[in-house]
Write an enzyme that holds these catalytic residues in place. Structure first.
Site, PDB file in Angstrom:
ATOM      1  N   ASP A   1      23.187  67.639  60.238  1.00  0.00           N
ATOM      2  CA  ASP A   1      21.878  68.769  61.974  1.00  0.00           C
ATOM      3  C   ASP A   1      21.132  69.263  61.623  1.00  0.00           C
ATOM      4  OD1 ASP A   1      22.383  68.660  64.641  1.00  0.00           O
ATOM      5  OD2 ASP A   1      22.380  70.713  64.042  1.00  0.00           O
TER       6      ASP A   1
ATOM      7  N   ASP B   1      60.330  31.289  72.112  1.00  0.00           N
ATOM      8  CA  ASP B   1      59.543  30.575  70.516  1.00  0.00           C
ATOM      9  C   ASP B   1      59.724  28.944  70.238  1.00  0.00           C
ATOM     10  OD1 ASP B   1      57.240  30.228  68.698  1.00  0.00           O
ATOM     11  OD2 ASP B   1      56.963  32.131  69.031  1.00  0.00           O
TER      12      ASP B   1
ATOM     13  N   GLY C   1      62.135  27.029  71.901  1.00  0.00           N
ATOM     14  CA  GLY C   1      61.984  25.844  73.193  1.00  0.00           C
ATOM     15  C   GLY C   1      60.403  25.716  72.677  1.00  0.00           C
ATOM     16  N   ASP C   2      59.507  24.604  73.285  1.00  0.00           N
ATOM     17  CA  ASP C   2      58.539  24.318  73.293  1.00  0.00           C
ATOM     18  C   ASP C   2      57.818  24.758  74.940  1.00  0.00           C
ATOM     19  OD1 ASP C   2      56.247  22.843  73.290  1.00  0.00           O
ATOM     20  OD2 ASP C   2      56.421  21.652  71.742  1.00  0.00           O
ATOM     21  N   PHE C   3      56.875  25.257  74.302  1.00  0.00           N
ATOM     22  CA  PHE C   3      56.730  26.108  75.824  1.00  0.00           C
ATOM     23  C   PHE C   3      55.340  24.581  76.958  1.00  0.00           C
ATOM     24  CE2 PHE C   3      53.267  28.969  73.014  1.00  0.00           C
ATOM     25  CZ  PHE C   3      53.007  27.791  73.356  1.00  0.00           C
TER      26      PHE C   3
ATOM     27  N   ARG D   1      47.699  36.103  72.056  1.00  0.00           N
ATOM     28  CA  ARG D   1      47.320  34.865  70.691  1.00  0.00           C
ATOM     29  C   ARG D   1      47.524  33.922  70.948  1.00  0.00           C
ATOM     30  NH1 ARG D   1      46.887  36.793  65.098  1.00  0.00           N
ATOM     31  NH2 ARG D   1      45.386  36.780  64.876  1.00  0.00           N
TER      32      ARG D   1
HETATM   33  C1  LIG Z   1      11.870  67.689  61.685  1.00  0.00           C
HETATM   34  C2  LIG Z   1      11.594  66.393  61.295  1.00  0.00           C
HETATM   35  C3  LIG Z   1      13.272  66.172  62.113  1.00  0.00           C
HETATM   36  N1  LIG Z   1      12.846  64.320  62.170  1.00  0.00           N
HETATM   37  C4  LIG Z   1      14.492  63.920  61.765  1.00  0.00           C
HETATM   38  C5  LIG Z   1      16.434  64.275  61.200  1.00  0.00           C
HETATM   39  C6  LIG Z   1      17.003  63.761  62.388  1.00  0.00           C
HETATM   40  O1  LIG Z   1      17.304  62.869  62.582  1.00  0.00           O
HETATM   41  C7  LIG Z   1      16.484  64.557  63.638  1.00  0.00           C
HETATM   42  C8  LIG Z   1      17.478  65.305  64.201  1.00  0.00           C
HETATM   43  O2  LIG Z   1      18.216  65.153  64.540  1.00  0.00           O
HETATM   44  P1  LIG Z   1      19.821  65.398  64.626  1.00  0.00           P
HETATM   45  O3  LIG Z   1      20.060  66.010  66.208  1.00  0.00           O
HETATM   46  O4  LIG Z   1      19.678  65.849  63.270  1.00  0.00           O
HETATM   47  O5  LIG Z   1      20.264  63.644  64.065  1.00  0.00           O
HETATM   48  P2  LIG Z   1      19.801  62.948  64.833  1.00  0.00           P
HETATM   49  O6  LIG Z   1      20.606  62.734  66.497  1.00  0.00           O
HETATM   50  O7  LIG Z   1      19.201  61.856  64.886  1.00  0.00           O
HETATM   51  O8  LIG Z   1      21.420  61.883  64.581  1.00  0.00           O
HETATM   52  P3  LIG Z   1      22.611  62.453  64.215  1.00  0.00           P
HETATM   53  O9  LIG Z   1      23.087  63.671  65.237  1.00  0.00           O
HETATM   54  O10 LIG Z   1      23.551  61.012  64.755  1.00  0.00           O
HETATM   55  O11 LIG Z   1      23.003  62.853  63.035  1.00  0.00           O
HETATM   56  O12 LIG Z   1      15.302  65.546  63.433  1.00  0.00           O
HETATM   57  C9  LIG Z   1      12.687  63.813  61.241  1.00  0.00           C
HETATM   58  O13 LIG Z   1      12.993  62.798  60.863  1.00  0.00           O
HETATM   59  N2  LIG Z   1      11.487  63.840  60.870  1.00  0.00           N
HETATM   60  C10 LIG Z   1      11.237  65.933  60.526  1.00  0.00           C
HETATM   61  O14 LIG Z   1       9.376  65.973  59.981  1.00  0.00           O
END
Ligand SMILES: Cc1cn([C@H]2C[C@H](O)[C@@H](COP(=O)(O)OP(=O)(O)OP(=O)(O)O)O2)c(=O)[nH]c1=O
Length: 661
Positions: A88, A494, A520-522, A537
């Site tokens: 994140d 079956d 049996g054969d359906f 299936r």
């Molecule tokens: C500051 C900055 C962030 N980012 C991006 C990185 C992350 O993808 C995004 C921040 O959001 P995140 O919530 O970290 O990530 P996401 O939503 O893209 O993906 P997920 O939650 O599924 O992991 O911002 C850039 O691409 N360039 C930049 O300069």
């Protein structure tokens, strides 16, 4: 290769990136890591004020993203990954946390705050190692964060709005992307550039080094969240394995030099004199403005191009019972396995190494051993073993698929080419020998075992007193039904050849309510009476004409209120993937449609290709095909079945319930 000891540790593991971020995928792909992408459904709504520092928020969100995916894969898809990576990225300025802007005004607010100032970009990362023990998920979580300082120049209102209108800010933390247009806003960067882009690769490698090569005790340094290993370089990490590691250096990979810093020559730029990474290099162009660098082949295409090799390695290892030997006697060296199964040592070693690289086996100094999922799914004696289906795939489907080209040209099944004999009735082909019969039944049994729970619980069937599973084979679904609905009496109907062989597939020692078997054969014989008929299936094996014969027989036996349950892989109208609109038109509830939409986002591509490849599979061996929701609805309604409801289970089979009115 300096890095291979670190990332090479992940080569034989099933690695999952719990992120939809294309930047993270690119960063990890560029260093040759093979992984599956399963975006997390975790909503980024943790209470920010409850965290003492911004990085703690990023780390906790990364953990929650990864945990959600690990749990979902284990429970819902019965596929436990070895390693799940979550991340994140947030921007922090004046004690405030900025995430992705919700609209243009929000982007403007964020960029105005950053204007002319230094701010911090934090990426929290969680690495979860998963193990499945007695069907329970055990996890070891490692997390860390990386901080990079970024300073924006003084920017005019006009420039900010021009940037916002480019659309770039919307999916990025803080409302900018340093790797593209946003790079023009930046005066300097202190720290890891890739951290800003969404993934601190350098710290990640150090963390892996720390995990897989723990430093000797006197070197251990304890720091909250920031435990960079005592090794400064990766060079002293090589071990015996590194020589044979499958980690491959990709052309455009971001390399680390011996001092642990990025060196030039890759996708990313070299450093400037102050050690600050400043942006991305642009591919060199010749005088005509044509890029000199050939386009990189997408890994997906390479994977598909060679996919048959991986399939055949799996099929042959199963056929030779390598996984069975390793389950009972492993870990074993290649020479011991070769002696056990009577194969060449050199060939066996290559197959074992390929299986290790595919994540099926673990290779240690003691020898080769099965991973948990191989023990569950690929050994022949596991409760949920796919071994039967794999042998059927090797002996029957593989020769048929080698004639796919003729099947496409002629639009018909290929038994005559694959097996040198004229195609008879589908099941007569399978049942011509005792061995063929048992092989086919084992294949159907393994799929039924894996799907029975989802098929039986897709709808509440408790109002029915009696059910008849037509073509119910070994009774795997029938047994699941009587367990879930104790008042339901289930008859499996079956062919006599099938019923004569069911004893091989009855569970031993387990007390389950009895299931009645009738032969049996359906198509030809009288069907047993029941409130609920089941066709699992079955319809996909036959052309519409034969389906009409069968459905009219069932319909004639049904009283008003009786029902028919069909389990098949349901395609959408465009034959691409299940769609919300289609399901709503088929009386799907709103809740289910939302669930489905989420599922589609996650597993969309995989489900789509599985279903459509299954349709090719029907072409090469049967007169049938997979059908869309409305195709099934039309077939059923023609025979007086109404109120057609479809549940997309996320498993191999979807379920349709309809009522005779
Ligand atoms: C500051 C900055 C962030 N980012 C991006 C990185 C992350 O993808 C995004 C921040 O959001 P995140 O919530 O970290 O990530 P996401 O939503 O893209 O993906 P997920 O939650 O599924 O992991 O911002 C850039 O691409 N360039 C930049 O300069």
């Amino acid at each position: 290769m300096v890095l291979s000891p670190v990332l090479g540790k992940l080569v034989s593991k099933r690695v999952v990136l719990a992120s939809a971020s294309p930047r993270r995928q690119e960063i990890l792909t560029n260093v040759g890591l093979r992984f599956e992408v399963v975006p997390s459904w975790f909503k980024e709504t943790l209470e920010k004020s409850s965290f003492a520092a911004p990085f703690e928020y990023a780390v906790e969100t990364a953990r929650q993203k990864a945990l959600e995916v690990a749990n979902r894969m284990h429970v819902k898809h019965m596929r436990t990954p070895d390693v799940v990576i979550g991340a994140d990225t947030i921007v922090s300025v004046d004690e405030q946390i900025l995430e992705k802007p919700v609209d243009k005004q929000d982007a403007y607010r964020m960029l105005s705050r950053l204007n002319g100032k230094e701010h911090s970009v934090f990426t929290g990362v969680a690495i979860i190692h998963c193990h499945s023990k007695d069907s329970k998920l055990e996890m070891e979580i490692t997390d860390f964060y990386e901080e990079t300082k970024v300073k924006f120049s003084e920017l005019s209102e006009e420039l900010l709005w021009e940037y916002i209108h480019s659309g770039e800010p919307m999916d990025k933390a803080g409302g900018y992307g340093i790797q593209a247009l946003g790079g023009m806003l930046v005066e300097y960067v202190h720290g890891d550039f890739l951290n800003v882009v969404g993934f601190p690769l350098n710290h990640f490698c150090k963390k892996l080094a720390e995990l897989y090569y723990p430093p000797s005790k006197h070197n251990v340094q304890h720091k909250k969240y920031d435990s960079i290993p005592s090794v400064d370089t990766f060079e002293n990490l090589s071990d015996g394995e590194s020589e044979s590691s499958n980690f491959t250096e990709h052309k455009g990979a971001s390399k680390l030099d011996s001092s642990g810093k990025h060196s030039s020559g890759g996708v990313y730029t070299s450093e400037n004199s102050s050690g600050v990474r400043t942006g991305f290099t642009v591919p060199l162009e010749n005088q005509n403005g044509v890029s000199q660098r050939p386009p990189e082949v997408p890994s997906k295409i390479l994977e598909l191009m060679d996919g048959f090799r991986a399939s055949k390695a799996l099929l042959v290892a199963s056929k030779l019972k390598i996984f069975d030997h390793l389950k009972h006697k492993g870990p074993l060296k290649a020479v011991d396995i070769a002696n056990e199964i009577g194969t060449s040592v050199c060939g066996t070693e290559r197959l074992l190494d390929a299986c290790a690289a595919l994540g099926l086996l673990e290779k240690t100094p003691q020898g080769y051993g099965n991973t948990d999922s191989v023990n569950t799914f690929l050994t022949s004696d596991g409760e949920y073993s796919l071994h039967g289906y794999i042998i059927h795939s090797n002996d029957h489907l593989w020769p048929l698929f080698t004639n796919l080209e003729s099947a496409i040209k002629e639009g018909s099944r290929q038994n005559h080419r694959a097996f040198g004999k004229k195609a008879e009735d589908l099941f007569k082909d399978y049942y011509h020998s005792q061995e063929g019969k048992q092989c086919f039944m084992a294949a159907m049994h393994s799929i039924a075992r894996l799907t029975a729970r989802d098929v039986a619980t897709a709808f509440d069937l408790s109002r029915f007193k009696s059910a008849c599973d037509l073509g119910g084979c070994t009774g795997a679904l029938a047994r699941e039904l009587v367990q879930i609905y104790p008042n339901l009496k289930v008859t499996v109907f079956d062919l006599p050849e099938v019923i004569a062989n069911i004893s091989y597939f009855q569970p031993s020692g387990q007390h389950t309510a009895p299931v009645t078997f009738v032969s049996g054969d359906f198509f030809k014989d009288k069907l047993p009476e029941a409130d609920l008929y089941i066709l699992s299936r079955i319809l996909h094996d036959w052309p519409d004409e034969k389906i009409h014969v069968l459905l009219s027989k069932i319909s004639a036996l049904c009283r008003p209120g009786s029902a028919l349950l069909v389990a098949e892989t349901v395609l959408d109208e465009q034959k691409t993937h299940p769609s919300r609109a289609v399901l709503q038109s088929l009386s799907i509830t709103e809740g289910c449609a939302i669930l489905l939409a989420e599922m589609v986002l996650d597993d969309e591509k995989k489900n789509r290709s599985t279903a459509l490849l299954q349709s090719l599979n029907m072409l090469v061996q049967t007169e049938g095909k997979e059908r869309s929701g409305s195709e099934y609805q039309a077939l059923l309604e023609q025979h007086g079945f109404t109120n057609v409801k479809i549940r997309i289970t996320g498993n191999l089979l979807d379920v349709i319930l309809c009522v005779k009115t």
